[in-house]
Design an enzyme around this catalytic site. Structure first.
Site, PDB file in Angstrom:
ATOM      1  N   CYS A 182      52.685  -5.220  23.809  1.00 23.05           N
ATOM      2  CA  CYS A 182      53.337  -6.177  23.082  1.00 23.05           C
ATOM      3  C   CYS A 182      52.754  -6.286  21.660  1.00 23.05           C
ATOM      4  CB  CYS A 182      53.689  -7.564  23.653  1.00 23.05           C
ATOM      5  SG  CYS A 182      53.842  -7.432  25.500  1.00 23.05           S
ATOM      6  N   ARG A 222      52.267   0.901  19.783  1.00 23.67           N
ATOM      7  CA  ARG A 222      51.584   0.187  20.551  1.00 23.67           C
ATOM      8  C   ARG A 222      52.279   0.284  21.903  1.00 23.67           C
ATOM      9  NH1 ARG A 222      48.328  -4.702  18.535  1.00 23.67           N
ATOM     10  NH2 ARG A 222      48.509  -5.520  20.604  1.00 23.67           N
ATOM     11  N   TRP A 278      56.333  -5.065  25.803  1.00 21.75           N
ATOM     12  CA  TRP A 278      56.229  -4.179  27.058  1.00 21.75           C
ATOM     13  C   TRP A 278      56.152  -4.739  28.293  1.00 21.75           C
ATOM     14  CZ3 TRP A 278      52.477  -2.944  30.869  1.00 21.75           C
ATOM     15  CH2 TRP A 278      52.450  -1.432  31.334  1.00 21.75           C
ATOM     16  N   ASN A 335      52.029 -12.267  23.808  1.00 20.79           N
ATOM     17  CA  ASN A 335      51.423 -10.942  24.322  1.00 20.79           C
ATOM     18  C   ASN A 335      50.513 -11.781  25.622  1.00 20.79           C
ATOM     19  OD1 ASN A 335      52.628  -9.595  22.456  1.00 20.79           O
ATOM     20  ND2 ASN A 335      50.622  -9.075  21.295  1.00 20.79           N
ATOM     21  N   GLY A 336      50.241 -10.841  26.524  1.00 23.75           N
ATOM     22  CA  GLY A 336      49.455 -11.195  27.594  1.00 23.75           C
ATOM     23  C   GLY A 336      50.261 -11.692  28.856  1.00 23.75           C
ATOM     24  N   GLU A 395      40.785  15.543  30.706  1.00 21.63           N
ATOM     25  CA  GLU A 395      41.523  15.060  29.656  1.00 21.63           C
ATOM     26  C   GLU A 395      42.654  16.081  29.185  1.00 21.63           C
ATOM     27  OE1 GLU A 395      41.849  12.703  27.636  1.00 21.63           O
ATOM     28  OE2 GLU A 395      42.360  13.387  25.816  1.00 21.63           O
ATOM     29  N   LYS A 403      46.345  14.488  28.928  1.00 24.71           N
ATOM     30  CA  LYS A 403      47.311  14.456  27.726  1.00 24.71           C
ATOM     31  C   LYS A 403      48.650  15.414  28.125  1.00 24.71           C
ATOM     32  CE  LYS A 403      45.708  12.963  25.499  1.00 24.71           C
ATOM     33  NZ  LYS A 403      44.419  11.971  25.242  1.00 24.71           N
ATOM     34  N   GLU A 451      51.054  12.788  30.149  1.00 26.96           N
ATOM     35  CA  GLU A 451      51.351  11.575  29.460  1.00 26.96           C
ATOM     36  C   GLU A 451      52.459  11.817  28.455  1.00 26.96           C
ATOM     37  OE1 GLU A 451      47.447  10.415  26.758  1.00 26.96           O
ATOM     38  OE2 GLU A 451      48.580   9.013  27.471  1.00 26.96           O
ATOM     39  N   HIS A 483      37.872  24.140  47.564  1.00 30.37           N
ATOM     40  CA  HIS A 483      37.778  22.983  48.625  1.00 30.37           C
ATOM     41  C   HIS A 483      39.073  22.276  48.606  1.00 30.37           C
ATOM     42  CE1 HIS A 483      33.497  23.871  48.684  1.00 30.37           C
ATOM     43  NE2 HIS A 483      33.689  24.024  47.501  1.00 30.37           N
ATOM     44  N   LYS A 519      49.990   1.691  23.819  1.00 32.20           N
ATOM     45  CA  LYS A 519      48.785   2.359  23.128  1.00 32.20           C
ATOM     46  C   LYS A 519      47.303   1.444  23.574  1.00 32.20           C
ATOM     47  CE  LYS A 519      46.508   4.575  20.126  1.00 32.20           C
ATOM     48  NZ  LYS A 519      46.137   5.954  20.601  1.00 32.20           N
TER      49      LYS A 519
END
Ligand code: M6R
Length: 604
Positions: A2, A27, A74, A98-99, A479, A483, A486, A502, A599
């Site tokens: 947020c 964000r 968010w 926020n939070g 990574e 990438k 997402e 395996h 973000k």
């Protein structure tokens, strides 16, 4: 996650708040809203979805006022609907948050029992109703706000307008950052420096438990105990122009192509090419005495930590433990006395990494924070800050922050080796000149981006994609998979090439592309054998390598310049970023703000 903006201004607040909310889009959010107080009267507009939806609402029904608060949300508690969007409002106050308010259930039950009615499902509405109750009981705004804060548990940054007063705003910070911006006859609140870029560069970062009363002409900050306090004013380096895509189609693309420049900047801060030495900021402890290094981070920063383990163990021969922040503190880790714990975070605000940092600090570890945002909470709580100098990263998918993290971690590993007497002057100078080549080599890799765009077209229809690498390329494989998933929403996993047999090799058929990362090093023959096993099972292999000898049967080879162990992981990050980027573009996804992602992940 947020984003918050609050303005006590001299001109109309809504257009300025919308500009600020646009700067905060990076964000991640799924609804947005603004509220103003004009002639003492509160009003608001909210909309689910992107800011364009809120703009449409405002075009139909404009909102006047010089004082306002705005928010991008968010969703955590309750879906991203208009009813759950912020600001929340009663006849007395408007609030953005926020939070997470962890004790919202008992507070809500308490309010429901007294006949208070709720409109939505958010934890934030509880704060709005509680503050309203205290105002209705006759408390002055400052006392009502303070009493409300005393009832809240959890992590929050709050920004509040009060009806009947166009020149009053409250803010509070507990676990989520909140910054005051000082203007000329105006004052502002924002969730980060980016929110305030273009409004003010004179910032006050509120400390944990702080709350503030703002007027146009003044500001008073109080600590958690209610004592008036003075916090330092810092000058922000974040300019509004930094939040600009330039000639690029997406921020992610811009940030990928900025890497030679920002990595050169980062290395410039840590290397002295004339002396052939590495320089670190002043240390509050002796590097030579460190018996163990613990590296903790999330997501892409965690993969940077995994690469760093190879470097630190090989160059400095210090044992390294690496963990995901959300797991670290819950497994009761065994700390070694005098150990150094390094927390890696682009934002410096990731809730899990911050909680892990506090856990290690309470256990007496030496704490270093490797961050991109200098005013961030982690930077302020660490004993040693290692800035990565990547500049603001807007794309949700981290790119330039990753390669700058790696650059700084490489310098750190060399310095640790020097401090322990394992790297002599000549070797240090060799390492420095090797690292100095990185930006030039990165530019050469980027020059081939058209080739990766072609490869992306060939794999964009896949349902699953595997990335494989050995040794120091294994974290880069992971990574690459992160990438890709997402931003393209294609399922992808990164594996150590030797692990395929395996289990994961069962997934291979002609529909599964496999991306092999294989620099010409002592492991290349083994990696190539693993890739041949995949091709024998009809897997479509894309080889990223400086070795042109093994092209038979490949779907494609992406050529790389030769590089040693120190530079190769930094370099090989680029083709996997490009692959993710062009695949996402091919699929038409929202590259910079992929679905469901934020973000800066400021909740656990
Ligand atoms: O700000 P941080 O580095 O602490 O963020 C950690 C992760 O949330 C972040 O790297 C995330 O995985 C990125 N979206 C990856 O591209």
């Amino acid at each position: 996650m947020c984003g918050i903006i609050g303005i006590l201004g001299k001109t109309q607040a809504v257009p300025r708040m919308m500009e600020a909310l646009k700067r905060l889009e990076y964000r991640g959010y799924d609804s947005a809203g603004v509220a103003t107080v004009a002639d003492g009267r509160l009003d608001r507009r909210r909309a689910p979805g992107k800011l364009s939806a809120l703009e449409a609402v405002l075009a139909d029904s404009p909102l006047a006022g010089l004082s306002g608060i705005g928010h991008t949300r968010w969703a955590t508690h309750g879906e991203p609907t208009e009813a759950n969007a912020h600001p929340h409002m009663t006849d007395r106050i408007a609030i953005v948050h926020n939070g997470i308010i962890e004790n919202f259930r008992p507070l809500k039950d308490e309010l429901l029992a007294t006949g208070v009615r709720f409109e939505g499902e958010t934890d934030t509405e509880v704060v709005a109703r509680l503050l309203t109750r205290y105002l209705n009981e006759g408390l002055a705004p400052r006392d009502a706000f303070r009493k409300t804060l005393g009832r809240l548990e959890g992590a929050f940054a709050l920004c509040v307008l009060i009806s009947g007063d166009d020149d009053l705003m409250f803010g509070a910070r507990e676990g989520s950052p909140l910054v005051v911006g000082l203007g000329d006859g105006e004052n502002y609140l924002g969730s980060d420096a980016m929110a305030l870029a273009g409004l003010s560069n004179r910032l006050i970062y509120l400390e944990e438990g702080d709350w503030a009363e703002l007027k146009r002409g003044g500001l008073q900050v109080y600590d958690a105990a209610g004592n008036p306090v003075t916090r330092p004013v810092t000058l922000s380096q974040v300019a509004a122009t930094m939040v600009d895509k330039g000639n690029h189609r997406h921020f992610m693309q811009k940030e990928i192509f900025e890497q030679p420049t920002v990595v050169a900047q980062a290395l410039g801060r840590y290397l002295d090419p004339n002396e052939g030495t590495v320089r670190l900021p002043d240390m509050p402890f002796e590097l030579a005495d460190i018996p163990k290094v613990t590296l903790v981070a999330c997501g892409t920063s965690y993969y940077a930590a995994q690469v760093a383990r190879y470097w630190i163990e090989k160059i400095a021969r210090v044992p390294v433990e690496v963990d995901i922040a959300s797991e670290f503190r819950y497994r009761d880790p065994v700390y070694q006395a005098g150990g150094l714990a390094i927390f890696i975070s682009q934002s410096g605000e990731t809730a899990d990494t911050l909680a892990a940092l506090r856990h290690a600090k309470a256990a007496g570890q030496r704490i270093a924070a490797l961050v991109n945002v200098m005013g961030s909470t982690m930077a302020r709580e660490a004993d040693l800050v290692l800035p990565i100098h990547a500049g603001p990263e807007i794309g949700v998918a981290s790119t330039k922050a990753f390669t700058c993290q790696l650059s700084v971690l490489a310098a750190f590993a060399i310095k640790l080796g020097v401090a322990r007497g394992l790297v002599d002057r000549a070797r240090e100078a060799d390492y420095v000149s090797e690292l100095e080549q990185t930006p030039k080599l990165m530019a050469r890799v980027l020059h081939n981006d058209g080739k990766m765009a072609e490869i992306a077209r060939q794999i964009a229809d896949a349902r699953d994609i595997l990335f494989v690498g050995r040794g120091i390329q294994f974290p880069i494989a992971m990574e690459g998979a992160l990438k890709l998933k997402e931003i393209s929403y294609i399922h992808a996993e990164g594996y150590a090439a030797g692990e395929l047999k395996h289990g994961p090799i069962a997934l291979i058929d002609e529909k599964v592309p496999v991306i092999g990362l294989a620099p010409k090093d002592e492991l290349i023959d083994k990696t190539v054998s693993n890739l041949q096993e995949i091709m024998a099972r009809k897997g479509r292999v894309v080889l990223i390598s400086d070795n042109a000898e093994h092209e038979d049967g490949l779907l494609a080879r992406f050529p790389m310049p030769p590089a040693g162990d120190l530079v190769a992981p930094i370099l090989y990050a680029i083709p996997v970023q490009l692959l993710a980027y062009y695949t996402a573009v091919e699929k038409g996804t929202d590259v910079d703000q992929p679905r469901n992602l934020a973000k800066s992940v400021t909740v656990e």
